[in-house]
Structure formats: C-alpha cells, structure tokens
Write a protein that holds these residues in place. Sequence first.
Motif, mmCIF file in Angstrom:
data_model
loop_
_atom_site.group_PDB
_atom_site.id
_atom_site.type_symbol
_atom_site.label_atom_id
_atom_site.label_comp_id
_atom_site.label_asym_id
_atom_site.label_seq_id
_atom_site.Cartn_x
_atom_site.Cartn_y
_atom_site.Cartn_z
ATOM 1 N N HIS A 1 0.853 -1.194 0.000
ATOM 2 C CA HIS A 1 0.000 0.000 0.000
ATOM 3 C C HIS A 1 0.887 1.241 0.000
ATOM 4 O O HIS A 1 1.936 1.270 0.652
ATOM 5 C CB HIS A 1 -0.914 0.017 1.231
ATOM 6 C CG HIS A 1 -1.850 1.195 1.261
ATOM 7 N ND1 HIS A 1 -3.046 1.206 0.574
ATOM 8 C CD2 HIS A 1 -1.752 2.411 1.871
ATOM 9 C CE1 HIS A 1 -3.657 2.373 0.771
ATOM 10 N NE2 HIS A 1 -2.897 3.116 1.548
ATOM 11 N N VAL A 2 0.454 2.262 -0.742
ATOM 12 C CA VAL A 2 1.163 3.544 -0.808
ATOM 13 C C VAL A 2 0.205 4.639 -0.359
ATOM 14 O O VAL A 2 -0.918 4.734 -0.868
ATOM 15 C CB VAL A 2 1.637 3.847 -2.248
ATOM 16 C CG1 VAL A 2 2.351 5.193 -2.299
ATOM 17 C CG2 VAL A 2 2.534 2.740 -2.764
ATOM 18 N N ALA B 1 5.658 9.839 1.162
ATOM 19 C CA ALA B 1 5.053 8.587 0.705
ATOM 20 C C ALA B 1 5.235 7.578 1.828
ATOM 21 O O ALA B 1 6.366 7.311 2.252
ATOM 22 C CB ALA B 1 5.713 8.082 -0.565
ATOM 23 N N LEU C 1 4.729 3.774 2.954
ATOM 24 C CA LEU C 1 4.588 2.474 2.306
ATOM 25 C C LEU C 1 4.331 1.389 3.341
ATOM 26 O O LEU C 1 5.072 1.269 4.327
ATOM 27 C CB LEU C 1 5.864 2.130 1.529
ATOM 28 C CG LEU C 1 6.448 3.222 0.627
ATOM 29 C CD1 LEU C 1 7.732 2.721 -0.022
ATOM 30 C CD2 LEU C 1 5.447 3.660 -0.428
ATOM 31 N N THR D 1 8.392 3.902 -4.893
ATOM 32 C CA THR D 1 7.765 2.629 -4.581
ATOM 33 C C THR D 1 8.402 1.567 -5.460
ATOM 34 O O THR D 1 9.391 1.831 -6.150
ATOM 35 C CB THR D 1 6.237 2.699 -4.789
ATOM 36 O OG1 THR D 1 5.635 1.488 -4.310
ATOM 37 C CG2 THR D 1 5.872 2.917 -6.256
ATOM 38 N N GLN E 1 -0.453 -2.756 -5.856
ATOM 39 C CA GLN E 1 -0.522 -2.028 -4.597
ATOM 40 C C GLN E 1 -1.846 -1.268 -4.504
ATOM 41 O O GLN E 1 -2.300 -0.697 -5.492
ATOM 42 C CB GLN E 1 0.644 -1.025 -4.508
ATOM 43 C CG GLN E 1 2.019 -1.670 -4.613
ATOM 44 C CD GLN E 1 3.082 -0.778 -5.239
ATOM 45 O OE1 GLN E 1 3.048 0.436 -5.086
ATOM 46 N NE2 GLN E 1 4.023 -1.390 -5.944
ATOM 47 N N TRP F 1 -3.693 2.090 -2.752
ATOM 48 C CA TRP F 1 -3.091 3.385 -2.439
ATOM 49 C C TRP F 1 -4.146 4.414 -2.069
ATOM 50 O O TRP F 1 -5.332 4.247 -2.346
ATOM 51 C CB TRP F 1 -2.233 3.896 -3.601
ATOM 52 C CG TRP F 1 -2.942 4.127 -4.905
ATOM 53 C CD1 TRP F 1 -3.234 3.206 -5.865
ATOM 54 C CD2 TRP F 1 -3.436 5.371 -5.409
ATOM 55 N NE1 TRP F 1 -3.870 3.783 -6.932
ATOM 56 C CE2 TRP F 1 -4.013 5.118 -6.681
ATOM 57 C CE3 TRP F 1 -3.440 6.683 -4.918
ATOM 58 C CZ2 TRP F 1 -4.590 6.131 -7.455
ATOM 59 C CZ3 TRP F 1 -4.009 7.690 -5.689
ATOM 60 C CH2 TRP F 1 -4.574 7.411 -6.937
ATOM 61 N N PRO G 1 1.573 -0.235 -10.218
ATOM 62 C CA PRO G 1 1.910 1.149 -9.847
ATOM 63 C C PRO G 1 1.939 2.134 -11.002
ATOM 64 O O PRO G 1 1.783 3.337 -10.777
ATOM 65 C CB PRO G 1 3.280 1.021 -9.175
ATOM 66 C CG PRO G 1 3.791 -0.321 -9.553
ATOM 67 C CD PRO G 1 2.616 -1.184 -9.788
ATOM 68 N N ILE H 1 -1.125 4.594 -11.193
ATOM 69 C CA ILE H 1 -1.382 5.724 -10.301
ATOM 70 C C ILE H 1 -1.170 6.998 -11.108
ATOM 71 O O ILE H 1 -0.082 7.220 -11.646
ATOM 72 C CB ILE H 1 -0.444 5.705 -9.079
ATOM 73 C CG1 ILE H 1 -0.561 4.367 -8.333
ATOM 74 C CG2 ILE H 1 -0.760 6.874 -8.146
ATOM 75 C CD1 ILE H 1 0.428 4.209 -7.180
#
Length: 644
Positions: free
Chosen positions: A61-62, A79, A81, A181, A189, A191, A234, A237
């Motif tokens: 998770h971010v 950020a 993580l 990340t 992930q 987020w 990722p 995002i």
Amino acid sequence: MKKISAAMLAGALAACSGASSQQSISEQTDESAPAVSPVLETQDAEDVHSYAVPSQARVTHVALDLAADFSAHVLRGTATLDVQAAQGARRIVLDTKDLQIASVTDGHGKVLPWKLGAQDSMHGAPLTVALDNTRQVRITYQTSPGAVALQWLTPEQTAGKQYPYLFSQGEPILNRSWIPTQDSPGIRQTWDASITVPEPLTAVMSAEMLTPEGEAVAGNRRRFRFRMDKPVAPYLIALAVGDLKFQATGPRTGIWTEPAMLDKAAYEFAGLEKFVDAAESLYGPYRWGRYDLLVLPPSFPFGGMENPRLTFVTPTAIAGDRSLVSLIAHELAHSWSGNLVTNATWNDFWLNEGFTSYFENRIMEKLYGRERAAMEADLAWSDMMQAVNEAGGPQSPMTQLHLNLGPDVDPDDGMSGIAYDKGATFLRTIEAAVGRERFDRYLRGYFDRHAFEPQTTAGFLKDIRAHLFKDDPETASRIGLDQWAYQPGIPANAVHVHSQAFKAMDMAAQDFANGGLIASVPDDVTTQERVRFLNQLPRMLPHERLQALDGRFHFSQTGNSEVRFAWLMLALGNRYQPAVASAQQFLTSQGRRKFVAPLFRELADQGAWGNRIARQIYAKARPGYHSVTSGTVDQILDWKAVTD
C-alpha cells in the motif's frame, strides 16, 4: 493505452451539475479484490526493469501526501509504504528516479537507515531501506523539475489560457520519478493520496474522489483526497491538476476537462454509459465503480491512458462527429485486460494490449455494427503488416508477442503495434477456430480467475490449454499457440477480417493514382474509409495530383486528426511544399506520439529538404511535448548532436 505507431521500433530493437454529483453515487465494490495481490515468482515473471526484490520484501500500500508547487515545478511531501516482508528480511529495495530524499522513518517517526544507489539513465536509482522490524516506511522527498512522468504546463499551453496545468504519465517505468515505490507491474498495490494545490485549481486522480470540492487549507490552497482500495500496478497511479470541471454522461460516467473544452468533450463522448454497458455484456461486471474521462491538453503523449476509474484521453480524439470513439472502447476494455489482469513484466505487454484491442473491436461491433468493426479490424491488419516491416521483417524477434527485453532495452521500445494488432489477431484466430460463443465463455472465465493478478504469456497458455482446450488438444495444436506467442512473424493461419466497404475505396485509390478524375473519388464516406483511401494511394504521386486532393477535400485543414495524419504522411513523403504549413501547425498544436514521431521520421527520411523543415518545426514544438514524445523524437532527429 491506445496504440502508438509501429514506426517507433525503427530506432530500437451522475447528475449534470458538476463534480459534487459524484458524492451521491454509491461505490460499487468487488469482494473478490484481494487486500494483497500475489506476486508471481516464476522465472518469466522476473522484472529486469525494477530494482525491487519482492520475494524478500514488497510494497502492498502507498499513502501519498503531496503538495504541488507550480513555481518550482515540483511535488513535495511524503510517501508512506506498507511493507510485507519474508521472515528474516532486513531491507526493502524501491525504485526512484531523480528524487531528492530528505528523510526515511518508520510509521512512528523512528529514523531508518537508507542508501540511494547509483543512478541509471533508464531505471533511476535503487533506494534501499533497512526495515529494522518495521512494516511501514515513510519517505519525505520532492521530485525533480524534470521528472519524466510529470509535465508542467504554462497557462498558454492550456485551452483556457488562464491557469497552469500538471499531469502525470507513468507507463511503463516513469512513475518512479514522482513516487518512491516498487515500480513493477507485477507488484500490485492499493493506495490513497492527499494532494494540495493552489486555488482555484482542482486535482483528480485514478481513484475514488473523496473530496470533490476540496478542503480549504492555509495559503489559499485546497486539499483533495483519494482512495484506491483495489490493488493496481503502480504505473496506473495517475494525477492531474488544473482548471477542471465535470459533466456527467450517465449514472456512473462523466467527463472532466477544462471549461473551454467541456461542451465539445461531453458531446463527443456522450455515449460513455452505453460503452460500459456493452463491455459488461461481453465479459462481466465493471469492477471499478465509476468510469470517467479526463480530456487533457493536447501535449498528452498518447491517444489514451487507461488509468483506473479515470481514463486520460487526448483532445485529438475529438473530431466533432464521434468518428474516433473507438479510442474510448479501447481504454474502457483495459478495465478488464490490463487493469484487472496485468502483464507481470513488460516482456508480455501484449497481454495488456492484444487482449484490449480484440475487446475494443467487439465493443465497437456491439455498438456500431459488424461493418464498422470490420473496417477498424482491416485497418489494424494493415498497421500490423507495416509494424512487421518497420521492426525489420518477419524474422525480427521484435515481431514476437512475448519479448525478451534485457535490462539495457527500454521497455517503451517494445510498445509497438505488434503487441496490439498481432495480439488481437491471435485471439481472433482462436475465436474462429473454436466459435465465438465458446471463446467468449473462456475469456469471461479468464478475467474472473485472474482478477487483480499479474499474468505472463506462459501463464495464459497454461490457462487456455486447461480451460478452453482441455478436451480439444487437436484444435490447440492446429492453431499453434506457442508459435503465435514465441515465434516472430505472422503465422499463415492468421485471420484477416476484410471490410466490404473498403473495396470501393481501394478501387477509387487505384483509379485516382492512374489519372482518374478527382470528381470520381467518393466524398460522403466515414473516417475509416477516408483513411483507407489515403493509405492505399501510391507513396509517390505527382504534385498536381496532391493539389487536386487537397483542393477538393481540404485535408490540410481538417480537424480530424486521423485523416490529417494520413494526408501529411503522404504529402511530406512526396516533398509537397504546400503541406508544410499544415504539418507545422499540426506538430506544434499537439504532442500525441502516434502522430508526431512518424511525421518527424518521414521528414528526416526526405534528405536535406525534410531535415531542415523537421528541425525548424521541432525547435518550436519540443518545449510543449511530454518527455515520452520528446525522448522519441530526440532520437529520430539526433537532437543532442544538432543542439550541441
């Protein structure tokens, strides 16, 4: 992502009242979405374009908390993580590029030892953090003004001309330039994000928008919060900030764009809700809640980018007559192929794009009929054959579906028409062999079985043999699954969909090329038929023939980007001087790489005449291009040598 030109291989191996209406729309949830998506550990899933070692420690998770500084052209903040680590794992390795790291702590503020490795021009630098028994890492940092994923636009580069604009483009490995990340498509992930921007700008992201109006904070700024509770690759995002307004097109669909573009965009994409309904009828429920479009400024480098819940789309898709909406069918289809089931590495990019191109054509057939779908499939066949030639011929390894990109090859170089069109042709060939009904059942099951998971070519072939050909191995053998996936060229059994409508255009092109009257060229035709006509003309035509075409059809002034591009490729290839002004206007008014790169390559191929024109135009156009586009054209024109 909508298809780019195969020529890029040549140099490389719910109400209509605004955004607040979103608050009243209930979110659809998918109980099958895992909190932590698995990471494939087979050899073919090893990502040589990431420093991450997910078998030891991976990001799950971010949480971003960033502020946009439009004066310095940087994002700064933190950020945080969440980390899943194997027993005894002492460190986690992250991907970064040109980030300025200020500090690294655990979730409680305890300093963690960290080291930034050597910088690589393609991959950036590994950030290694000692875990010290923590399962949360917080990084305080800021981006570089030249971050390759971000483009900061001046007010003059926008439609409204009043406010600046920022957007991101992360595929394939660019998001590491603004998010520290593990930037690998196989490491999915969840987020969330808090983005602070100056008034009166609005931030939007590829996630559920928790604060449509924003929250006032000090310094005449607003904070926008977002949440993506489904694990995504990722590169998906995405962020945009600008003078943005929203208009609904249905209960779960709508358009974001600048106010000056909103009416045109809402008209062009008014059928968005019908597209979602059509896609669901083919391959199952849409699992992401909303499906909105963000129509960006013209410097956006792609036709579209399939960011979950919020497709980023080029304004060059707005033709005024809804003739280019197949682009939307493509990006929507990615909600199943690409976003739901994702290539584990960029060697298997075709799993994203080949499936999506096939699915796109099925959506178009359902909404617009068989002949429209046949025209687009026939054009794609021609694109595929051109891609094979530009890749070096049918023996080139770059014409394989599964690629073998080493760490020294930019994964962007594998994103050619081969992945899109050969991939779609492969699936169409399977459909023809087993029947559409049977193949549709298989595909729907495939998306369900592998939802929210990474996939490889080997994994797909194992799945299709187990579920579609379990009791029919002879058909699988006759199709030649492994040949399609692992061998170069186009197999002899490839299914070519022929458009009946194109027969008349082919005859018209031949007649005109042989000296026929301009009046005999059909006028009242579709965009697809017009593009076919232009592409079927011989590449060498007398200037008076070109003048007759432009005089009657006004190709140099058309607002239809696909027709304009086809015309300019023909005209510039003939060194037709009257088309140069049109080329300059086209190349300086948009930065879509599909159009920009081939046109500059065509000019560069025309010797001193073309090179002089190309360099004059590029000097004006380059400051307005995203790094994705300028990086490609820099190589075509050897721009570093020119400017040194």
